[in-house]
Design a protein around this motif. Structure first.
Motif, PDB file in Angstrom:
ATOM      1  N   THR A 227      29.078  -6.691 -11.374  1.00  0.00           N
ATOM      2  CA  THR A 227      30.435  -6.146 -11.444  1.00  0.00           C
ATOM      3  C   THR A 227      30.497  -4.786 -10.755  1.00  0.00           C
ATOM      4  O   THR A 227      29.544  -4.031 -10.773  1.00  0.00           O
ATOM      5  N   ILE A 228      31.658  -4.532 -10.159  1.00  0.00           N
ATOM      6  CA  ILE A 228      31.898  -3.260  -9.476  1.00  0.00           C
ATOM      7  C   ILE A 228      32.728  -2.378 -10.404  1.00  0.00           C
ATOM      8  O   ILE A 228      33.727  -2.829 -10.964  1.00  0.00           O
ATOM      9  N   SER A 229      32.302  -1.135 -10.593  1.00  0.00           N
ATOM     10  CA  SER A 229      33.152  -0.202 -11.329  1.00  0.00           C
ATOM     11  C   SER A 229      33.012   1.161 -10.682  1.00  0.00           C
ATOM     12  O   SER A 229      32.257   1.329  -9.725  1.00  0.00           O
ATOM     13  N   TRP A 230      33.750   2.150 -11.200  1.00  0.00           N
ATOM     14  CA  TRP A 230      33.706   3.484 -10.599  1.00  0.00           C
ATOM     15  C   TRP A 230      33.446   4.494 -11.689  1.00  0.00           C
ATOM     16  O   TRP A 230      34.065   4.424 -12.748  1.00  0.00           O
ATOM     17  N   ASN A 231      32.524   5.449 -11.456  1.00  0.00           N
ATOM     18  CA  ASN A 231      32.226   6.442 -12.492  1.00  0.00           C
ATOM     19  C   ASN A 231      33.103   7.686 -12.388  1.00  0.00           C
ATOM     20  O   ASN A 231      32.960   8.615 -13.161  1.00  0.00           O
ATOM     21  N   GLY A 232      33.994   7.719 -11.415  1.00  0.00           N
ATOM     22  CA  GLY A 232      34.963   8.808 -11.341  1.00  0.00           C
ATOM     23  C   GLY A 232      34.456  10.065 -10.677  1.00  0.00           C
ATOM     24  O   GLY A 232      35.134  11.082 -10.685  1.00  0.00           O
ATOM     25  N   LEU A 233      33.262  10.035 -10.104  1.00  0.00           N
ATOM     26  CA  LEU A 233      32.693  11.275  -9.566  1.00  0.00           C
ATOM     27  C   LEU A 233      32.972  11.464  -8.083  1.00  0.00           C
ATOM     28  O   LEU A 233      33.256  12.556  -7.632  1.00  0.00           O
TER      29      LEU A 233
ATOM     30  N   THR B 216      32.213   6.484  -3.268  1.00  0.00           N
ATOM     31  CA  THR B 216      31.115   5.699  -3.833  1.00  0.00           C
ATOM     32  C   THR B 216      31.557   4.961  -5.097  1.00  0.00           C
ATOM     33  O   THR B 216      32.169   5.561  -5.982  1.00  0.00           O
ATOM     34  N   VAL B 217      31.251   3.668  -5.192  1.00  0.00           N
ATOM     35  CA  VAL B 217      31.472   2.928  -6.432  1.00  0.00           C
ATOM     36  C   VAL B 217      30.121   2.384  -6.902  1.00  0.00           C
ATOM     37  O   VAL B 217      29.130   2.475  -6.189  1.00  0.00           O
ATOM     38  N   GLN B 218      30.088   1.837  -8.123  1.00  0.00           N
ATOM     39  CA  GLN B 218      28.819   1.373  -8.677  1.00  0.00           C
ATOM     40  C   GLN B 218      28.808  -0.153  -8.836  1.00  0.00           C
ATOM     41  O   GLN B 218      29.803  -0.727  -9.267  1.00  0.00           O
ATOM     42  N   LEU B 219      27.689  -0.738  -8.476  1.00  0.00           N
ATOM     43  CA  LEU B 219      27.489  -2.175  -8.677  1.00  0.00           C
ATOM     44  C   LEU B 219      26.488  -2.338  -9.814  1.00  0.00           C
ATOM     45  O   LEU B 219      25.378  -1.821  -9.752  1.00  0.00           O
ATOM     46  N   HIS B 220      26.923  -3.024 -10.878  1.00  0.00           N
ATOM     47  CA  HIS B 220      26.071  -3.163 -12.060  1.00  0.00           C
ATOM     48  C   HIS B 220      25.489  -4.570 -12.152  1.00  0.00           C
ATOM     49  O   HIS B 220      25.876  -5.466 -11.404  1.00  0.00           O
ATOM     50  N   ASP B 221      24.625  -4.762 -13.142  1.00  0.00           N
ATOM     51  CA  ASP B 221      24.111  -6.077 -13.522  1.00  0.00           C
ATOM     52  C   ASP B 221      23.291  -6.780 -12.438  1.00  0.00           C
ATOM     53  O   ASP B 221      23.281  -8.004 -12.359  1.00  0.00           O
TER      54      ASP B 221
END
Lengths: 274, 171
Positions: free
Chosen positions: A183-189, A193-198
């Motif tokens: 899943t793609i989410s964003w840590n707000g920083l 750049t976004v984050q890919l998890h799992d």
């Protein structure tokens, strides 16, 4: 009766303060994920009218760079057309047939409002339910990169949740080379750049790998570009948390495509029966 | 002009200015100035605290409705700010020289006092607003820097507004 009244009067400031704060936090918590989509239809319509005028003026000043982008896009499409025309007659019929039965179609739209300065960022597009836009359609930029998803529509405008939204984790992405998905989410920083998890740590992901959409959610077709792997962080022993550098500059998105999946209802009906 | 009408006009102008001008100004991608709280700063000192809180809550809610953020975050921040207004007044103006006239507002105090007064109030507002929006204590220092930087920018704009529009006939 009087003691109660006297008590209320004596502490009216703190009591009022608590009541107002509780009310505010009830609002915040009730709207934390798809905040204000209930209000959105009403407010978006009014704001849409104002922002369209505003964008009209603003876009005038960026006409040149927009033109250059369109020329580049035309060139690319022309090259693709040449490629298809080079096939012999039999195969070109097959191609036409494929195009007629295509699962995904695009609608062009203009972004008339786009925020990147919040934790929960939204875009407002200038097409709405009258033009066939419905919630849960994907949004990609005119350069073919994933940027968001429609969450709400009014008659002539629609609001889309941006990939830069900390409250939303429904986007899915995969590593093009290995096929691992997460899943793609964003840590707000950082807005690039976004984050890919799992992604499990057994997978041989390396910096520079391409991250694209996958079609599990039915929102996007397979292999729409999201970005490239920038940094691989180890998280709690099993999974990686991968920083993905977005290919699209989210501040410079003006012309976008809304993607409609014609088979979505069919797929969802099947899932419901299970 | 009737005071109620005057402050209502201020409120409408500030909310519109906030949404259509200042929400589009982004210095580094998340430093936006919030100037609409100017209204809470310039409400008369002798206005009843409960009334100030109602006004602040209403103002915050209207900004929440027109901007795309977490609904209720501005309302929560404004209410806290209004609640702290009396204390801040006492800190920045310990001798209470503002109480001489019944309609004294922050527009009548001298500039240094005004800067200190708004800086403290804006900081309280931004502190609540940013933490409500993030809803976590992760990256605390980063958020704090963001809050302080935004506070400075907002205060600069608020002082500019005071200098532009603050000269009343009785100032």
């Amino acid at each position: 009766m009087t003691p109660i009244l006297r008590f209320l009067l004596r502490y009216q400031k703190i009591i009022l303060f608590l009541i107002l704060e509780i009310f505010a936090f009830v609002l915040i918590l009730n709207n934390s994920n798809y905040q204000k989509t209930q209000f959105a239809a009403l407010v978006d319509n009014l704001k849409g009218i104002v922002y369209e005028k505003y964008e009209g003026v603003r876009q005038y000043f960026s006409l040149q760079s927009e033109n250059e982008k369109l020329i580049a896009e035309n060139l690319e499409l022309r090259n693709k057309l040449n490629y298809y025309e080079s096939f012999d007659t039999v195969r070109s019929i097959v191609v036409k047939d494929l195009i007629q039965h295509t699962v995904y179609t695009c609608k062009t739209a203009k972004v008339i409002r786009n925020s990147t300065n919040k934790r929960q960022n939204f875009m407002i597009l200038n097409i709405g339910s009258n033009q066939g836009v419905r919630p849960e359609m994907g949004v990609i930029s005119n350069e073919g990169k994933m940027i968001g998803m429609i969450v709400n529509t009014s008659a002539n405008y629609s609001s889309a949740i941006s990939v830069l939204n900390t409250g939303f984790t429904k986007f899915s992405g995969k590593l093009k080379r290995t096929g691992d998905y997460g899943t793609i989410s964003w840590n707000g920083l950082n807005i690039s750049t976004v984050q890919l998890h799992d992604i499990i740590q057994q997978s041989d992901v390396v910096v520079g790998d391409t991250v694209t959409t996958n079609q599990h959610s039915g929102v996007f077709p397979e292999n729409i570009l999201i970005g490239t792997v920038e940094k691989i962080n180890v998280k709690d022993g099993i999974f990686y948390e991968i920083d993905v550098k977005l290919s699209q500059n989210m501040k410079l998105t003006q012309n976008v495509y809304v993607i409609e999946n014609h088979n979505k209802e069919e797929i969802e009906a099947l899932l419901k029966d299970e | 002009m009737n005071d109620f009408v005057k402050y209502l006009l201020w409120a409408v102008c500030l909310v519109l200015l906030q949404e259509f001008l200042f929400n589009n100004i982004q210095f580094i991608h998340f430093l936006s100035p919030y100037i609409y709280i100017f209204l809470i700063i310039i409400l008369p000192f002798n206005m009843h605290p409960s009334l100030v809180m109602f006004v602040a809550f209403g103002l915050g809610l209207s900004v929440d409705v027109v901007s795309d953020g977490v609904l209720g975050s501005h309302a929560a921040a404004c209410t806290v700010m209004a609640y702290c207004r009396n204390i801040i007044t006492k800190i920045t103006m310990p001798r209470g020289d503002y109480e001489n006239t019944s309609t004294a507002t922050a527009l009548h105090i001298n500039l240094m006092q005004f800067v200190l007064y708004s800086l403290l109030l804006v900081f309280i507002h931004h502190f609540i607003l940013f933490f409500v929006e993030i809803f976590t204590l992760k990256n605390f220092i980063f958020t704090l820097i963001q809050i302080i930087a935004s506070t400075v920018i907002s205060t600069i704009f608020i002082i500019l507004i005071k200098l532009l529009f603050g000269y009343n006939k009785d100032a």
